[in-house]
Structures are given as structure tokens and as C-alpha cells.
Design an enzyme around this catalytic site. Structure first.
Site, mmCIF file in Angstrom:
data_model
loop_
_atom_site.group_PDB
_atom_site.id
_atom_site.type_symbol
_atom_site.label_atom_id
_atom_site.label_comp_id
_atom_site.label_asym_id
_atom_site.label_seq_id
_atom_site.Cartn_x
_atom_site.Cartn_y
_atom_site.Cartn_z
ATOM 1 N N PHE A 1 -22.367 -1.902 4.136
ATOM 2 C CA PHE A 1 -23.617 -2.611 3.894
ATOM 3 C C PHE A 1 -24.410 -2.859 5.165
ATOM 4 O O PHE A 1 -25.621 -3.081 5.128
ATOM 5 C CB PHE A 1 -23.345 -3.937 3.166
ATOM 6 C CG PHE A 1 -22.854 -5.058 4.034
ATOM 7 C CD1 PHE A 1 -23.734 -5.998 4.551
ATOM 8 C CD2 PHE A 1 -21.508 -5.194 4.338
ATOM 9 C CE1 PHE A 1 -23.289 -7.044 5.357
ATOM 10 C CE2 PHE A 1 -21.046 -6.227 5.131
ATOM 11 C CZ PHE A 1 -21.945 -7.161 5.645
ATOM 12 N N LYS A 2 -23.738 -2.791 6.311
ATOM 13 C CA LYS A 2 -24.435 -3.042 7.574
ATOM 14 C C LYS A 2 -25.568 -2.035 7.821
ATOM 15 O O LYS A 2 -26.496 -2.314 8.581
ATOM 16 C CB LYS A 2 -23.449 -2.987 8.742
ATOM 17 C CG LYS A 2 -22.172 -3.811 8.582
ATOM 18 C CD LYS A 2 -22.441 -5.287 8.613
ATOM 19 C CE LYS A 2 -21.179 -6.095 8.378
ATOM 20 N NZ LYS A 2 -20.325 -6.237 9.535
ATOM 21 N N ASP A 3 -25.496 -0.855 7.178
ATOM 22 C CA ASP A 3 -26.541 0.154 7.368
ATOM 23 C C ASP A 3 -27.912 -0.343 6.914
ATOM 24 O O ASP A 3 -28.936 0.078 7.452
ATOM 25 C CB ASP A 3 -26.195 1.435 6.604
ATOM 26 C CG ASP A 3 -25.064 2.227 7.245
ATOM 27 O OD1 ASP A 3 -25.005 2.259 8.493
ATOM 28 O OD2 ASP A 3 -24.255 2.810 6.507
#
Length: 466
Positions: free
Chosen positions: A111-113
Site C-alpha cells: 500500500f505504500k506505493d
């Protein structure tokens, strides 16, 4: 829009300076002076928008003083065009009114993308305009590092130094960081845990003299407001896909540093109907112990099958405390200074106010594996260990079965094959095509002692203009 520190002593800044500053000079975290608020009618009008356009609607008020609308739209189009699913954040149904939102369709499968692909473009834009160079210094418990490197590796005006706890991230997570080639990319394996890495980053931001005044540090951790800002969007996306804003939603969020779930809290404050936010943690359960019993106390950090949540000092929790204390920076500073010495609690009425929205659960490794196995046997759907914790916490804490419960799917299961194997399943999750040769790529990283001076000395020596 101006941004203020959670500790009340640093000067208010505009978006560009907040983007480059990260931690405030008083040790606090920046938050908007005020939040935009959207009416139900306005939110309703966003149904059916492509993800990048929805992101523009939600985020532009935070940056409009710094970035022209067309430039920001272009950044968002570029950011989300590299995701592998056209929906960007697709929903998968597990049961009646129970969903997983897949937030791992970006380049590094986490999810950090969503935030870091954008952060790289924001940095490039602002640094080019200012003709300025910065050194990115970040700590990772597994996923932030690879997403930051992927998002920022093409930036011409940055050097990247990412600290990870030596031998405490999965092999896939480590290789995603250490196999990216580039003269401006440096991976440091610290002989300690994530909290040690995070502490070094905070200390370094507080005193940057080791850089000799030739450059400054920039943050990629969720202490950087731009990270939180980008994560607000997918709460709106999930709600709109399932009948919002005309019905309320509940979310379960696997979290260690409190950034992802704080974004959900902000979405509610901005007008999105959310009835419940579930804080899903592993054995490193400081957030659960606070939310369930109003006791904030650090314990010894433990290594688990969900390493991205092996965190005891949750930086972004300070942003929630700031709101719970009526935005009184002095009160927050005093509370956190006391928390460094021993257990603390907040006034009962403040804690009860938080409990109106938040629930929490702590899930051990055995239950995590049981959940991975159970969901696969019921649905032939494979969860990574962090998302499995979110699903289990959602089921344990759910208040109303009529309200859609959405667990944020934070990582691809192929990043955690050991957890899948320990769950007893014979299925082996495969890396997607663009990572198929990951285990054949050359690694580059430096192992350093758990010593801030040694780490700072390494950075001072190796950034490009040193």
C-alpha cells in the site's frame, strides 16, 4: 493552506516546506491548520470517477497554494498509471458485507506505493523549481523502503538512504530494496529493530549538523504529511464503490505506525460517513492496549510473521493525540515526554471520545496463520499475514453486520512465503512477472551497528556531493 506542528512551537509552513521538512523543528509532526470538508452531495458526485481524478478532488485543497491544478493532475495520472489493475484499488468480497481492498497493485506490491509513487513526483517538481538537493533518510519495517526507492530512484535532486532492521524483514522485502541499482541509492541494515531505525531518523532530523550545512534531510516515512494525504483517497474510493456516501462504512486497518488508519480518521473528518475504524495489530500491541484500556506503555519489541507491524513507537499516533487534546501542542509534548519514561493515560473523557470511532485487536502468529488458512479454504483467496490480521480483527470487533466492513489489504502474499507455509497451505504465492527474477538480482547493502553516529557518518560520506 498552512500546516502547524503537533507540539505547538514550530512555525507554520506552506505545503512545499512541509514536504521537504518532514519533522517539525520542535520535534512534532505537521498537520493542516484546517481540513477541507466535502458535503454528501459533492462526494456523491464523484461516483464513477477514475482513481486519479478522485485523488485530485480529495487532495488538491492540500496543495493548491503550491502546485497548479494541471501540473498536479499530470502527477496523479503518472502515479496511478503504473499500477497493475485498472481500478488501482480493487475490492474483493470475502463474505456478506465483508471486503478486502487490494492496495498492493503498485510496483512494489504494498500500500505504500499509493503515497510514495506520488511523493517522488512531488519532490522532483519542488526541487527542480527550487534548484535544490536533499538527502532522503527513512526507516522501514519492510515495505516503506522499497516503495520509497522505487518512487524516488529517478529523482535527479535526491540521494536515498533507507535503514532497515538487519535480518528482521522478509527476504522478498529486503531484496526489493537492495537489488535496485543506482549511485544515489543506499540501503543500511541496522543491527537492531525498527524502533531503533526510526529513532535514528528522528534524531537526525532534529540535528542535521552531520551534513555540514551542504544539504538537508527529507522524509519518506509517514511523518511526512504528503504520505498521509495520499492515503486518504482510497477510503473515499472504497465507500463510493459500495454505496457511499449514502451509507456508512467500517474499515479494519493493519497498522504499526498509525499512518494508514489516521488517514481514515481524516477522511471521516472531511465528510465521509465512517462508523468504525478497527486498529489491527500483532503482538506488538501498544495501540491495542491504549485503545482497549487507556494505557500507553512501551514493551519489548517482538519479531513476528507480520514484520511490517513490528513497531512499538507509533509516530503518527501523535497526530491523533493532538486532536484528542484540542490541538494543544504543549499538552501533547508533555504527554509524550512522560510516555518515554513509563506508562501514561489520557483523561477518561478524551479516551471515551476516541472509542466512539475506534476499536482494536491484537492477533498472534498462530491466529494469523489460522486466518490465512481459513480464508483460503473458504474462498480460494490468499491473504498476506498483515491483511489476515486485519480480517481477523474486523471479525472480532465488528459492531454492525449491516454496515460494509472493508479490510485494507496492505501487501501481496508473495512477499511473505514463510507465513503462508506456516499456515499449512501447500499453495505457493508467485511474484508477478516484473519481479520474477528478483532472487537472481545482485544485492547491495551495508550492515552497520545500532549507533546513530555511525549511521550519520556513513550518510555524510556517501551522499553525492559530500
Amino acid at each position: 493552506m498552512r500546516y502547524i506542528s503537533t507540539r505547538g512551537e514550530a512555525p507554520a509552513l506552506g505545503f512545499e516546506d512541509v514536504l521537504l521538512t518532514g519533522l517539525a523543528t520542535d520535534g512534532g509532526l505537521y498537520v493542516p491548520e484546517s481540513l477541507p470538508h466535502f458535503s454528501l452531495e459533492e462526494i456523491r458526485s464523484w461516483r464513477g470517477l477514475p482513481y486519479a481524478e478522485l485523488a485530485y478532488k480529495v487532495m488538491y485543497p492540500f496543495v493548491e497554494d503550491a502546485i497548479p491544478a494541471d501540473d498536479f493532475r499530470k502527477m496523479l495520472d503518472e502515479t496511478y498509471s503504473v499500477f497493475s489493475h485498472r481500478a488501482v484499488a480493487p475490492l474483493v468480497q470475502l463474505d456478506t458485507n465483508e471486503w478486502v481492498m487490494e492496495l498492493f497493485r503498485g510496483p512494489t506490491l504494498a500500500f505504500k506505493d499509493f503515497a510514495l509513487q506520488l511523493l517522488g513526483r512531488l519532490l522532483d517538481y519542488v526541487l527542480e523549481k527550487r534548484n535544490q538537493h536533499v538527502v532522503i533518510m527513512g526507516a522501514t519495517s519492510g515495505d516503506t523502503g522499497s516503495a520509497a526507492i522505487e518512487g524516488c530512484r529517478r529523482c535527479e535532486h535526491v540521494d536515498i538512504f533507507i535503514l532497515h532492521p538487519h535480518q528482521r524483514v522478509s527476504e522478498v522485502q529486503r531484496r526489493q530494496m537492495t537489488t535496485v541499482q543506482g549511485d544515489n541509492i543506499h540501503n543500511i541494515a541496522v543491527k537492531g529493530n525498527f524502533d531503533d531505525c526510526q529513532r535514528m531518523v528522528k534524531e537526525s532530523f532534529g540535528n542535521q549538523s552531520f551534513l555540514g550545512g551542504k544539504t538537508q534531510l527529507a522524509a519518506v516515512n509517514s511523518i511526512n504529511w504528503a504520505r498521509i494525504m495520499a492515503q486518504i483517497v482510497y477510503y473515499f474510493q472504497a465507500s463510493l464503490a459500495l454505496g457511499g456516501p449514502d451509507r456508512s462504512m467500517a474499515f479494519s486497518v493493519p497498522t504499526g505506525n498509525f499512518g494508514d488508519i489516521f488517514a481514515g480518521y481524516l477522511a471521516k473528518k472531511m465528510g465521509l460517513p465512517i462508523s468504525q475504524l478497527v486498529i489491527a495489530t500483532n503482538r506488538n500491541d501498544i495501540l491495542h492496549r491504549f485503545m482497549s484500556g487507556n494505557k500507553y506503555e512501551q514493551h519489548q519489541l517482538e519479531h513476528t510473521l507480520s514484520p511490517s507491524m513490528d513497531i512499538m513507537v507509533s509516530s503518527n499516533f501523535e497526530r491523533l493525540l493532538f486532536d484528542l487534546h484540542g490541538r494543544d501542542g504543549a499538552a501533547v509534548k508533555a504527554l509524550l515526554e512522560n510516555a518515554a519514561k513509563g506508562p501514561v493515560s489520557i483523561e477518561d473523557y478524551r479516551w471515551k471520545h476516541a472509542r466512539k470511532l475506534f476499536d482494536s485487536d491484537a492477533v498472534d502468529d498462530k491466529t494469523t496463520c489460522d486466518t490465512i488458512r481459513d480464508v483460503y479454504e473458504q474462498n480460494e483467496y490468499l491473504l498476506d499475514p498483515h491483511t489476515a490480521i486485519g480480517v481477523r480483527a474486523a471479525r472480532n470487533c465488528r459492531r454492525d453486520s449491516a454496515v460494509p466492513m472493508i479490510t485494507l489489504g496492505t501487501a501481496h502474499p508473495a512477499k511473505f512465503p514463510d507465513a503462508i507455509a506456516e499456515s499449512g497451505l501447500s499453495v505457493k504465492p508467485q511474484l508477478p512477472a516484473h519481479m520474477a527474477d528478483l532472487f537472481e538480482r545482485e544485492e547491495r547493502y551495508t550492515v552497520l551497528d545500532n549507533n546513530v553516529s555511525e549511521v550519520q557518518g556513513f550518510i555524510a560520506k556517501h551522499w553525492k556531493n559530500a
